[in-house]
Design an enzyme around this catalytic site. Sequence first.
Site, PDB file in Angstrom:
ATOM      1  N   CYS A  99      63.166 111.298 -39.412  1.00 42.07           N
ATOM      2  CA  CYS A  99      62.715 110.151 -38.627  1.00 42.07           C
ATOM      3  C   CYS A  99      63.982 109.553 -38.033  1.00 42.07           C
ATOM      4  O   CYS A  99      64.732 108.882 -38.740  1.00 42.07           O
ATOM      5  CB  CYS A  99      61.983 109.129 -39.490  1.00 42.07           C
TER       6      CYS A  99
ATOM      7  N   CYS B 156      63.934 105.423 -37.902  1.00 38.47           N
ATOM      8  CA  CYS B 156      64.029 104.595 -39.117  1.00 38.47           C
ATOM      9  C   CYS B 156      64.037 105.500 -40.351  1.00 38.47           C
ATOM     10  O   CYS B 156      65.090 106.041 -40.689  1.00 38.47           O
ATOM     11  CB  CYS B 156      62.949 103.521 -39.176  1.00 38.47           C
ATOM     12  N   SER B 157      62.935 105.670 -41.042  1.00 35.27           N
ATOM     13  CA  SER B 157      62.925 106.502 -42.248  1.00 35.27           C
ATOM     14  C   SER B 157      61.514 106.879 -42.633  1.00 35.27           C
ATOM     15  O   SER B 157      61.206 107.002 -43.803  1.00 35.27           O
ATOM     16  CB  SER B 157      63.580 105.756 -43.401  1.00 35.27           C
ATOM     17  N   CYS B 158      60.639 107.056 -41.627  1.00 33.77           N
ATOM     18  CA  CYS B 158      59.246 107.383 -41.917  1.00 33.77           C
ATOM     19  C   CYS B 158      59.163 108.640 -42.773  1.00 33.77           C
ATOM     20  O   CYS B 158      59.870 109.618 -42.525  1.00 33.77           O
ATOM     21  CB  CYS B 158      58.465 107.615 -40.629  1.00 33.77           C
TER      22      CYS B 158
END
Lengths: 95, 194, 203
Positions: free
Chosen positions: C104, C107-109
């Site tokens: 991602c 962000c950090s999905c």
Amino acid sequence: MIPPRFKTGDRVRVMKSYPPGHLRTPYYIRGCEGEVERLCGAFPNPEELAQMRDGLPAQPLYRVRFRQSEVWPDYRGAAADVVEIEIYQHWLEPA
Amino acid sequence: MGGQPAGRIEPTEHDYEDWERRVDAMAVLLWGLKGTKRLCTVDEHRRAIESLPPKAYDTMSYYERWVMALAQCLLQRGVITTEELARRMAGAAGSRSRHDMGGLPAKKVEPSEHDYADWERRVDALAVLLGFMKILSVDQRRKNIEALPPEAYDALSYYERWVMSLAQSLIQRGVVTSAEIARKMLEVEKRDPA
Amino acid sequence: MAKRDLGKYQPLSYFQLMEASLRELLVEKRIVTEAQIAAEVEDMRGRTPERGARVVAHAWSDTAYKKRLLENGTRACEELGLEVPALKLVVVENTPQVHNAIVCTLCSCYPRMLLGIPPDWYKSRNYRSRMVREPRTVLAEFGLKIPRSVQIRVHDSTADMRYLVLPMRPEGTEGWSEERLAALVTRDSMIGVSLPKRPGTRP
């Protein structure tokens, strides 16, 4: 919901625009051309949700497949390598 | 910036360009100062300017800051949408946000892991709970993280960014006020025996 | 009184103060309770890669289930009794011709509701910047060399979908129980930066 304009296999181009606000279309893919891999469904627009609005009507979301060699001028991997990204319909134009 | 050291004051003046005068005029109209409908406030405008990342704040000219702030206020108020702006601005080059890093050069990935501290787990839990309750959205959380100045984005750890974003989101929603947080932080700090 | 992390004799950082303050304000305003927060912390602790490993092992053992998994990842998880609130899961299958990897960049999905909290490196600047642009080099740094004859598909989770890589079943596991198979499936193989363990490797 907003009616889907594209289907699997369609060639699309990502709008080359850099507006302010919360966006989920990454910088690196703007202006690139790819192929629709699938329609994921329709969801409230995250750009509007971020502003505490309801993001409706729901916007079609697609997975779009791009050839890495067409995204990065210096790509040194295999010619077949791809990157697949979810992009909202309002960022896509027919290519 | 009151009280900070700085250089000599250059007594420059410049004749304002038409676009700058139009930005000023738009602001006056939108703030309802000419009997027009007030669509946003001077306070929102100031807040938007103050939210500009430090480097941008320093390198942008006065009306460049104003036009960015106007765009933010209009987006926040729902007068325009990002999509509408995107279509109008198509073709104009723009710069990356600090968080939008796909494709940038970087170093070797350190396969680090850490066991999350209790406070970090609680931040995660709070964010998830408030999301399920529809009090906050993940989109608003992301937007507030993305709005952190670049240096803060880089220097803060993952959950430090989350907790700053959580505070901003709750203030924006009107669930808590800055004043309440200020008082509570002093109270908690006083209790802390360390 | 605010809960303290045991054994730490340092003053609370600004951010820990912020967490405690927000939590106490929300409790005072009756928006959440301490019990709800504690329950959610425990729920999240209970979400681990073992859950994903179960899904993978079942798909390896049952061709019809695998087909359903590839069509609708969320429903297939729920079929196994796995609670995955709000997760919209897309499962991508590794084959001899295709290797998948997930990132991602924005962000950090991550499929947290299935696998739990993602590792630090997945959220790092270095991974998020480089994985879309030079996946083969990044994978090699993880110790995974993909031949040029194999297509690499990098999935950037930019919106509502979350991704799980369905790795190829290791050779030499014919007739294995699902439990034995699941023990071979690592978190990193479901992200796509490594392969499952091979039979005979120590757990």
